[in-house]
Scaffold this motif. Sequence first.
Motif, PDB file in Angstrom:
ATOM      1  N   ASP A 188       0.950  -1.120   0.399  1.00 47.53           N
ATOM      2  CA  ASP A 188       0.799   0.065   0.110  1.00 47.53           C
ATOM      3  C   ASP A 188       1.008   1.519  -0.251  1.00 47.53           C
ATOM      4  O   ASP A 188       0.420   2.773  -0.597  1.00 47.53           O
ATOM      5  CB  ASP A 188      -0.671   0.269   1.476  1.00 47.53           C
ATOM      6  N   GLU A 189       1.931   1.561   0.908  1.00 48.69           N
ATOM      7  CA  GLU A 189       2.957   1.927   0.738  1.00 48.69           C
ATOM      8  C   GLU A 189       4.001   2.183   0.661  1.00 48.69           C
ATOM      9  O   GLU A 189       4.562   1.115   0.866  1.00 48.69           O
ATOM     10  CB  GLU A 189       2.594   3.117   1.894  1.00 48.69           C
ATOM     11  N   ILE A 199      -6.987  -4.994  -0.199  1.00 48.02           N
ATOM     12  CA  ILE A 199      -6.059  -4.362   0.556  1.00 48.02           C
ATOM     13  C   ILE A 199      -5.422  -4.481   0.803  1.00 48.02           C
ATOM     14  O   ILE A 199      -5.508  -5.782   1.971  1.00 48.02           O
ATOM     15  CB  ILE A 199      -7.476  -3.348   1.454  1.00 48.02           C
ATOM     16  N   ARG A 246      -2.051  -4.227   2.992  1.00 42.95           N
ATOM     17  CA  ARG A 246      -2.419  -3.679   4.218  1.00 42.95           C
ATOM     18  C   ARG A 246      -0.928  -3.985   4.266  1.00 42.95           C
ATOM     19  O   ARG A 246      -0.838  -4.428   5.517  1.00 42.95           O
ATOM     20  CB  ARG A 246      -3.307  -4.717   5.290  1.00 42.95           C
ATOM     21  N   SER A 253       3.004  -1.910   4.270  1.00 50.59           N
ATOM     22  CA  SER A 253       4.284  -1.129   3.847  1.00 50.59           C
ATOM     23  C   SER A 253       5.136  -1.351   3.733  1.00 50.59           C
ATOM     24  O   SER A 253       5.690  -2.631   4.805  1.00 50.59           O
ATOM     25  CB  SER A 253       3.846   0.526   5.021  1.00 50.59           C
ATOM     26  N   VAL A 288      -0.241   2.372  -5.621  1.00 51.69           N
ATOM     27  CA  VAL A 288       0.447   2.408  -3.935  1.00 51.69           C
ATOM     28  C   VAL A 288       1.046   3.772  -3.725  1.00 51.69           C
ATOM     29  O   VAL A 288       0.865   4.423  -4.678  1.00 51.69           O
ATOM     30  CB  VAL A 288       2.224   1.590  -4.395  1.00 51.69           C
TER      31      VAL A 288
END
Length: 215
Positions: free
Chosen positions: A41-42, A100, A102, A104, A122
């Motif tokens: 996600d990141e 999703i 979840r 990072s 992202v």
Amino acid sequence: MKFFLVLTYIQLCVSLHAQTKLTKCFTLNSEYIEIDTKELDEIKILNSENATVEIDLLTEDSDLYCSIDEKTNDLLTVKFQKFQASNESGVFRKFITERIHRASLVIKIPKNKVVTILGTNVDVISESYQGQLKIYIDKGYVNLNTIVSNVELSLFQGNIYGEISKATMDITSTNGIIKVDEKLKDSPFKSEYIDSRKSFKVSTINANIFMTTNK
């Protein structure tokens, strides 16, 4: 009684979705590093003060793992994949890839490398990385903070933020807005800086760009 059941359910959900931190450290010999952000996600990019790459992956998925491959052409690739059960159906696998994630990532990379980020949906955060960045994603929030070296960025939709000085800029957004020092600019927006070795190039369809210059 109803409140107690709700509270118990919340506590159960928290325990089921506990996050796991996975860490890897290794010496980087390659000049180029490519990071595939599928399953993330990141991603946050920091400067390493030595030749060591440090990867910290925070995830709720115990099946997620990091794959690292240093190839002979001076390129190191980093991917994030899942252990898949052999009896999973195609429909289930599709559901897995679209939900999703979840997960990072915080990655410290030695300075003066050429870093390529690939992905679909992202968020990308650069803590003023002191090397070249090439970011190719479909959708996301991109915060480059202080831009130190060349940046090439392509995405379909999202917001881009950055602070830049003494650089040539070439920004194109078909449907988004471009703001430089809080002033609206027409697309394509080009700004040349004489004797500059630093360039900032953006190509997007729907993304908005917000830049600050240090004059």
